[in-house]
Design an enzyme around this catalytic site. Sequence first.
Site, short mmCIF file in Angstrom:
data_model
loop_
_atom_site.label_atom_id
_atom_site.label_comp_id
_atom_site.label_asym_id
_atom_site.label_seq_id
_atom_site.Cartn_x
_atom_site.Cartn_y
_atom_site.Cartn_z
CG HIS A 1 49.00 38.29 11.01
ND1 HIS A 1 48.03 39.18 11.42
CD2 HIS A 1 48.37 37.08 10.96
CE1 HIS A 1 46.89 38.55 11.61
NE2 HIS A 1 47.07 37.26 11.34
CG ASP B 1 48.24 40.46 15.08
OD1 ASP B 1 48.95 41.05 14.25
OD2 ASP B 1 47.08 40.81 15.33
#
Length: 401
Positions: free
Chosen positions: A250, A227
Amino acid sequence: MQKTMAAKTNIQILILIVTIQLFYYPSPSLAANPTYNVQSFGAKSGGNFDCTKAFLSAWGAACAATSPATIYVPPGRYLLRNAYFGGKLCKNSAITIRIDGTLVAPSDYNALAKTENWLTFERVAGVSIFGGTLDAQGTKLWACKNSGKNCPKGATSLAFYNSENIAINGLASLNSQKFHILVDGCKNIKMINMKISALANSPNTDGIHIQQSSEVTVMNTHIGTGDDCISVGPGSSNLWIENLACGPGHGISIGSLGWDLEEAGVQNVTVKTVTFTGTENGVRVKTWARPSNGFVKNVLFQHLVVVNVENPIIIDQNYCPDNQNCPTQGSGVKISDVAYEDIHGTSATQIAVKFDCSKKNPCSGITLDGVNLSYRDKAATASCANAAGSAAGVVRPTSCL
C-alpha cells in the site's frame, strides 16, 4: 657511574618484562569479548525442537556480561515460541545478535493467538542484530482471515518498545502474521539492508510500523507486503527513509492519524530515492475524519519513481471506513509544509495527484517541484480540496493548488 648504568639497565629490563606480560598475557579486561552460542544453551536446529528457553538463557548470559557480548545463532532452522527479551535487568548495553540461521514461528497460528508479538525487545539499549531470517509462517492465518472466519488477530514478528540505540542490518522477515517490525516509543533506531516480504493478499502485514519514536532510519531495503511498506503513527519525528524498493503493498503512509482527540503529531520526515511498483499508493498522508489536535509538518518526499501505482501522491483527510466512528466527518489534524520534489512515473488511475484535505483544518504549505506523472501514456489529472500551496518547475499533471 656504574651504579647509574646498572640502575638504567634494570629499569629497561623491567619495562621489557612488563611489555611482554601485557602482550602475551592480557588482563581480563583486554581479553576477547564473550560469545554465547545458542546451541551451548540447548538449542537444536531442524525447526521442530522448541528453542525458546535456550535463546532466553543466552540473552540472560549476555546481559550479565561486563563487556560487549555476542549471541550467535548458527546455520539451521530454530523453532521459537513467543519470546520476551527484557532490558530492565540487563546490565549490558552492547549486545550483538549475529544470526546465520532462520528463526521459525510455530506452524499452528493458535500457538501465538494470545500474544501481540512473536519476538519482543523492551527497554533495551545498544542491541544490534546482524543477518538472519525470521519466518513467521503466517500463510495459514492469512487464509483464515481472507475466508471471513473468526481468526486470531495475529502476532507482530519483531517488536521494539521503549528502546534506544538499536541497529538491524541484513535481516530478512518473511510471512508475518501481522506487522513484520514494530518500533514503538524508541530513539535512535537504524534498519538497513533488510528484505521484508509477504504475499500481496496478506492482510495487515505492514513492513515497518513506527510510532511514538524519534531518530529512526530505514535504508537500502526491499519491502513487499499486503499492507503499507512503511507506516508512521502518532508521535513520530526525525525519520529518514532512503533507497527503498516498495511493492507489492500500500506504499508509504503517514497515518492513519487523528483517531484520538489528544494525539501527538508527526514532524521532520524525509522519504527519498524510493521506487514504488504496482502499489496501491505511492506516498500517502491519511487522517481520520474526527476531531483531533494532531498535526503533520515538515515532510519531504523526494526522488521517487512510481510504476503503475494507483495513487502516486495522495493526502486523504476524510478517512472513515463505512462512515462509522466519525461524528463530525471532519479531521482536526493540521497538515502543513509538505514538499514533493522530483517524482515521476506512471499512475494506474487518471487522478495521479489528490489532495483531499480537511474542510475544518485545510492543508497549507504544500509544494510541488519537478513532478511528472502520466496515465496510460496520456495526461493524468490532479484533484484538490481545501489545499493551499505552490508549484515550481515542470509539474504534470497541472497543479490544482
